[in-house]
Design a protein around this motif. Structure first.
Motif, PDB file in Angstrom:
ATOM      1  N   TYR A   9       0.837  -1.192   0.000  1.00  0.00           N
ATOM      2  CA  TYR A   9       0.000   0.000   0.000  1.00  0.00           C
ATOM      3  C   TYR A   9       0.875   1.246   0.000  1.00  0.00           C
ATOM      4  O   TYR A   9       1.946   1.252   0.578  1.00  0.00           O
ATOM      5  N   ILE A  10       0.365   2.279  -0.672  1.00  0.00           N
ATOM      6  CA  ILE A  10       1.058   3.557  -0.670  1.00  0.00           C
ATOM      7  C   ILE A  10       0.060   4.654  -0.328  1.00  0.00           C
ATOM      8  O   ILE A  10      -1.151   4.485  -0.487  1.00  0.00           O
ATOM      9  N   THR A  11       0.566   5.766   0.141  1.00  0.00           N
ATOM     10  CA  THR A  11      -0.249   6.945   0.387  1.00  0.00           C
ATOM     11  C   THR A  11       0.132   7.985  -0.656  1.00  0.00           C
ATOM     12  O   THR A  11       1.312   8.263  -0.853  1.00  0.00           O
ATOM     13  N   HIS A  24      -1.351  -1.601  -4.177  1.00  0.00           N
ATOM     14  CA  HIS A  24      -0.622  -1.903  -5.403  1.00  0.00           C
ATOM     15  C   HIS A  24      -0.976  -3.309  -5.870  1.00  0.00           C
ATOM     16  O   HIS A  24      -0.824  -4.279  -5.132  1.00  0.00           O
ATOM     17  N   LEU A  25      -1.457  -3.421  -7.105  1.00  0.00           N
ATOM     18  CA  LEU A  25      -1.828  -4.718  -7.671  1.00  0.00           C
ATOM     19  C   LEU A  25      -0.716  -5.319  -8.501  1.00  0.00           C
ATOM     20  O   LEU A  25      -0.393  -6.490  -8.367  1.00  0.00           O
ATOM     21  N   PHE A  39      -5.780  -0.274  -6.575  1.00  0.00           N
ATOM     22  CA  PHE A  39      -7.173  -0.118  -6.171  1.00  0.00           C
ATOM     23  C   PHE A  39      -7.170   0.795  -4.958  1.00  0.00           C
ATOM     24  O   PHE A  39      -6.271   0.709  -4.121  1.00  0.00           O
ATOM     25  N   PRO A  40      -8.177   1.647  -4.810  1.00  0.00           N
ATOM     26  CA  PRO A  40      -8.283   2.436  -3.578  1.00  0.00           C
ATOM     27  C   PRO A  40      -8.417   1.482  -2.394  1.00  0.00           C
ATOM     28  O   PRO A  40      -9.116   0.475  -2.475  1.00  0.00           O
ATOM     29  N   ILE A  60      -4.529   3.592 -12.697  1.00  0.00           N
ATOM     30  CA  ILE A  60      -3.258   3.339 -13.376  1.00  0.00           C
ATOM     31  C   ILE A  60      -2.424   4.611 -13.323  1.00  0.00           C
ATOM     32  O   ILE A  60      -2.885   5.686 -13.713  1.00  0.00           O
ATOM     33  N   LEU A  61      -1.204   4.465 -12.825  1.00  0.00           N
ATOM     34  CA  LEU A  61      -0.275   5.585 -12.748  1.00  0.00           C
ATOM     35  C   LEU A  61       1.006   5.225 -13.495  1.00  0.00           C
ATOM     36  O   LEU A  61       1.426   4.068 -13.518  1.00  0.00           O
TER      37      LEU A  61
END
Length: 98
Positions: A9-11, A24-25, A39-40, A60-61
């Motif tokens: 997970y990231i913030t 993160h998937l 995903f949120p 998507i980033l």
């Protein structure tokens, strides 16, 4: 990174200064660029508090390099976004079938 979530997970902060967590998937390389799918995230026990009208779709980033550091950026080009989205869908569904 929040203690409510694990290592995947990231913030991030949006343009208005609001922070939110993303799970993160997967990461993929496509046409020489690196993209990450998220995903949120909703902390355990707080799913009921999530607004039903919020969209919980795939985010998507693109990984960009700025001043020698990696940063995440949104995709402004609709064609690029659609192509990368299709690549992630193939990758994610391929993993589900295994």
């Amino acid at each position: 990174m929040s203690e409510d979530f694990g290592a995947n997970y990231i913030t991030i902060m949006d343009e208005e200064g609001n922070e939110f967590e993303l799970e993160h998937l997967d990461t993929l390389e496509y046409k020489g660029e690196t993209y990450m799918a998220f995903f949120p995230a909703v902390p355990e026990g707080k799913q009921e508090e999530a607004r039903p009208d919020e969209e919980y779709g795939l985010i998507i980033l693109k990984v960009i390099h700025e001043n020698g550091e990696e940063e995440l950026s949104t995709l402004d080009d609709e064609t690029e976004l659609e192509e990368v989205y299709q690549q992630f869908m193939e990758l994610l569904f391929e993993e589900d079938e295994e």
